[in-house]
Design an enzyme around this catalytic site. Structure first.
Site, PDB file in Angstrom:
ATOM      1  N   CYS A  84       0.867  -1.181   0.000  1.00 15.73           N
ATOM      2  CA  CYS A  84       0.000   0.000   0.000  1.00 15.73           C
ATOM      3  C   CYS A  84       0.901   1.227   0.000  1.00 15.73           C
ATOM      4  O   CYS A  84       1.655   1.438   0.949  1.00 15.73           O
ATOM      5  CB  CYS A  84      -0.903  -0.014   1.231  1.00 15.73           C
ATOM      6  SG  CYS A  84      -1.930   1.460   1.446  1.00 15.73           S
TER       7      CYS A  84
ATOM      8  N   CYS B  79      -0.737   3.889  -6.416  1.00 15.54           N
ATOM      9  CA  CYS B  79      -1.674   3.152  -5.552  1.00 15.54           C
ATOM     10  C   CYS B  79      -1.841   1.778  -6.163  1.00 15.54           C
ATOM     11  O   CYS B  79      -2.084   1.656  -7.373  1.00 15.54           O
ATOM     12  CB  CYS B  79      -3.024   3.872  -5.477  1.00 15.54           C
ATOM     13  SG  CYS B  79      -4.316   2.945  -4.596  1.00 15.54           S
TER      14      CYS B  79
END
Length: 263
Positions: free
Chosen positions: A75, A177
């Site tokens: 992440c 992302c």
């Protein structure tokens, strides 16, 4: 690298990190992977740094209970917010995921960087793009895109990509992302077929590098895995692949992983 006994935790706010898991399996397939997707708090991009730190610490504590030899923060937002802090709190290596701006800069000169608001605003991200002065980077906080991707794959909700992307002329796009990787081809097409870069390969190679430095497993006396208590431990496994799904979202993430044919 023959480290079949090694246990690797892979964490993301939701399904985005499954793309990192897939890359890790391709680069280092003979490891045991434990995937924790915090789907019920996803996405992280618009949350406070304090909230994100609490969620990440909770996941790494679960990995500590499992006895992992390393953890991957799959992440970008979590990496930007608290990777360094987590490295100081846990005994195992914590490997982050960052936008592949250095890779993009090798072949591009005018690059759009799509990321979450929290990532774009972070000092870590700003330092990263400033470290490559030879390339012009245009950061864009794609508010809502990670959540829309999560909703698309979990609940079948429609997603109009043009609602989330800025117009412009670029010669490359960096995905900041891991959720965005699901739409890598569509994002490339939106900008006329230009190359699109993500950090998954770099993360997987860094994992291999870190493990190669470890002579033995971090935990010599940990308990063997017992997946007979799936209900109590929220632990499920894809047979023969060495992939376990943990946490409340375990079955959800396993379903997406299988449906997207990532293995």
């Amino acid at each position: 690298m023959r480290k079949k006994g090694f246990r690797i935790g892979v964490f993301d706010s939701g399904i985005g990190g499954l793309t990192v898991l897939e890359t890790c399996l391709r680069v280092a397939h003979d490891l045991n992977y434990f995937y924790y997707g915090d789907n019920f708090h996803a996405p992280y991009g618009n949350r406070s740094a304090e909230e994100i730190t609490v969620f990440v610490r909770r996941a790494l504590t679960k990995f500590s209970e499992i006895g992992v030899d390393a953890a991957v923060l799959a992440c970008n937002t979590a990496t930007a917010v608290c990777a360094e802090r987590m490295r100081g709190e846990f005994p195992f290596p914590v490997i982050g995921t960052e936008p592949a701006v250095k890779v993009a800069a090798k072949t591009c000169s005018n690059v759009l960087v799509l990321a979450t608001s929290r990532t774009v605003e972070s000092a870590r991200f700003q330092s990263l793009i400033q470290s490559v002065p030879s390339c012009r980077f245009t950061p864009f906080a794609a508010r809502g895109l990670a959540g829309a991707i999560e909703a698309k794959f979990l609940f079948g909700k429609s997603l109009t990509l043009s609602d989330h992307l800025p117009k412009g002329n670029y010669d490359g796009v960096v995905l900041g992302c891991t959720h965005y990787v699901y739409l890598k081809s569509e994002i490339s097409a939106f900008y006329g077929g230009i190359p699109v870069f993500d950090g998954n390969e770099g993360t997987a190679k860094r994992l291999v590098s870190v493990l190669s430095e470890q002579k033995t497993n971090l935990y010599d006396h940990r308990q063997p895995l017992d997946i007979t208590q799936n209900t109590n431990n929220c632990l499920t496994k894809i047979q023969s692949k060495g992939v376990y799904f943990v946490g409340k979202g375990g079955k959800i993430n396993e379903s997406v992983f299988k449906s997207e044919r990532m293995f």
